[in-house]
Design an enzyme around this catalytic site. Structure first.
Site, PDB file in Angstrom:
ATOM      1  N   CYS A   4       0.864  -1.184   0.000  1.00  0.00           N
ATOM      2  CA  CYS A   4       0.000   0.000   0.000  1.00  0.00           C
ATOM      3  C   CYS A   4       0.903   1.238   0.000  1.00  0.00           C
ATOM      4  CB  CYS A   4      -0.931   0.012   1.211  1.00  0.00           C
ATOM      5  SG  CYS A   4      -1.838   1.569   1.364  1.00  0.00           S
ATOM      6  N   HIS A  46      -4.207   1.633   8.164  1.00  0.00           N
ATOM      7  CA  HIS A  46      -4.793   1.323   6.867  1.00  0.00           C
ATOM      8  C   HIS A  46      -6.289   1.055   6.958  1.00  0.00           C
ATOM      9  CE1 HIS A  46      -4.816  -0.119   2.717  1.00  0.00           C
ATOM     10  NE2 HIS A  46      -5.739  -0.971   3.138  1.00  0.00           N
ATOM     11  N   ASN A  86     -12.730  10.212  -2.981  1.00  0.00           N
ATOM     12  CA  ASN A  86     -13.132   9.303  -4.051  1.00  0.00           C
ATOM     13  C   ASN A  86     -13.256   7.902  -3.459  1.00  0.00           C
ATOM     14  OD1 ASN A  86     -13.025  11.313  -6.082  1.00  0.00           O
ATOM     15  ND2 ASN A  86     -10.813  11.065  -6.240  1.00  0.00           N
ATOM     16  N   HIS A  97      -6.223   3.311   0.020  1.00  0.00           N
ATOM     17  CA  HIS A  97      -5.984   3.662   1.425  1.00  0.00           C
ATOM     18  C   HIS A  97      -6.721   4.988   1.567  1.00  0.00           C
ATOM     19  CE1 HIS A  97      -3.066   4.106   5.042  1.00  0.00           C
ATOM     20  NE2 HIS A  97      -3.899   5.150   5.076  1.00  0.00           N
ATOM     21  N   HIS A  99      -8.230   8.434   1.771  1.00  0.00           N
ATOM     22  CA  HIS A  99      -7.575   9.747   1.792  1.00  0.00           C
ATOM     23  C   HIS A  99      -8.580  10.818   1.421  1.00  0.00           C
ATOM     24  CE1 HIS A  99      -7.123   7.862  -2.170  1.00  0.00           C
ATOM     25  NE2 HIS A  99      -7.236   9.084  -2.674  1.00  0.00           N
ATOM     26  N   HIS A 101      -8.827  14.431  -0.293  1.00  0.00           N
ATOM     27  CA  HIS A 101      -8.153  15.462  -1.083  1.00  0.00           C
ATOM     28  C   HIS A 101      -8.614  16.825  -0.580  1.00  0.00           C
ATOM     29  CE1 HIS A 101      -6.945  12.958  -4.700  1.00  0.00           C
ATOM     30  NE2 HIS A 101      -7.892  12.173  -4.206  1.00  0.00           N
TER      31      HIS A 101
HETATM   32  P1  5GP Z   1      -7.683   8.870  -5.787  1.00  0.00           P
HETATM   33  O1  5GP Z   1      -8.096   8.855  -7.222  1.00  0.00           O
HETATM   34  O2  5GP Z   1      -7.384   7.492  -5.261  1.00  0.00           O
HETATM   35  O3  5GP Z   1      -8.656   9.631  -4.921  1.00  0.00           O
HETATM   36  O4  5GP Z   1      -6.373   9.741  -5.751  1.00  0.00           O
HETATM   37  C1  5GP Z   1      -5.105   9.259  -5.427  1.00  0.00           C
HETATM   38  C2  5GP Z   1      -4.168  10.444  -5.422  1.00  0.00           C
HETATM   39  O5  5GP Z   1      -2.931  10.041  -4.887  1.00  0.00           O
HETATM   40  C3  5GP Z   1      -3.885  11.035  -6.804  1.00  0.00           C
HETATM   41  O6  5GP Z   1      -4.249  12.420  -6.820  1.00  0.00           O
HETATM   42  C4  5GP Z   1      -2.381  10.835  -6.991  1.00  0.00           C
HETATM   43  O7  5GP Z   1      -1.760  11.909  -7.654  1.00  0.00           O
HETATM   44  C5  5GP Z   1      -1.894  10.680  -5.558  1.00  0.00           C
HETATM   45  N1  5GP Z   1      -0.739   9.811  -5.430  1.00  0.00           N
HETATM   46  C6  5GP Z   1      -0.577   8.570  -5.965  1.00  0.00           C
HETATM   47  N2  5GP Z   1       0.618   8.059  -5.622  1.00  0.00           N
HETATM   48  C7  5GP Z   1       1.228   8.986  -4.847  1.00  0.00           C
HETATM   49  C8  5GP Z   1       2.505   9.025  -4.192  1.00  0.00           C
HETATM   50  O8  5GP Z   1       3.315   8.101  -4.258  1.00  0.00           O
HETATM   51  N3  5GP Z   1       2.778  10.152  -3.487  1.00  0.00           N
HETATM   52  C9  5GP Z   1       1.903  11.199  -3.381  1.00  0.00           C
HETATM   53  N4  5GP Z   1       2.284  12.261  -2.666  1.00  0.00           N
HETATM   54  N5  5GP Z   1       0.696  11.194  -3.994  1.00  0.00           N
HETATM   55  C10 5GP Z   1       0.374  10.103  -4.716  1.00  0.00           C
HETATM   56 ZN    ZN Z   2      -2.557   1.581   3.458  1.00  0.00          ZN
END
Ligand code: 5GP
Ligand code: ZN
Length: 116
Positions: A4, A46, A86, A97, A99, A101
């Site tokens: 992850c 997690h 999302n 995992h 998160h 935004h």
């Molecule tokens: P999701 O579509 O899952 O809501 O967004 C995942 C977000 O994680 C994306 O905006 C992507 O740019 C960010 N992201 C993915 N991998 C990494 C990483 O290794 N480091 C950081 N800082 N952001 C990441």
């Molecule tokens: Zn995780």
């Protein structure tokens, strides 16, 4: 959780640009920002998505929400911002995992969803 990315960031094995950290949560800049202010706040433990949350996650989810305004302001989103979580395939979640935004900056964000 093995494999992850955000667990790796939370325990320091994968580098990130951190902007806030305590025992339970971590905030760090998104690697591919879509706005002048774009960072993520995660629980350190997690949990894959909102689908996987239960009452035990309420305190950490509350902490994340309660931190969001202060951190957004500190990062330069002085006049509003958007929190996005999302979730799942339809929600276009890419990293499983949970998160939040935080997206903002000087420009007005587009409408929440584009009307067809
Ligand atoms: P999701 O579509 O899952 O809501 O967004 C995942 C977000 O994680 C994306 O905006 C992507 O740019 C960010 N992201 C993915 N991998 C990494 C990483 O290794 N480091 C950081 N800082 N952001 C990441
Ligand atoms: Zn995780």
């Amino acid at each position: 959780m093995d494999n992850c990315i955000f667990c790796g960031i939370a325990d320091g094995k994968i580098p990130s640009r951190k902007l806030y950290e305590d025992d339970e949560v971590l905030a760090f800049h998104d690697i591919r920002p879509i706005a002048p202010v774009h960072f993520l706040i995660i629980p350190k433990l997690h949990v894959a998505s909102l689908y996987d949350c239960n009452h035990s996650h309420q305190p950490v989810l509350g902490k994340i929400m309660a931190l969001s305004g202060q951190l957004a302001r500190e990062q330069g989103a002085q006049d509003g911002f958007r929190c996005i979580i999302n979730t799942g395939r339809v929600g276009r979640q890419e990293v499983y995992h949970l998160h939040v935004h935080i997206i903002g900056g000087p420009d007005v964000l587009p409408g929440m969803l584009v009307r067809k």
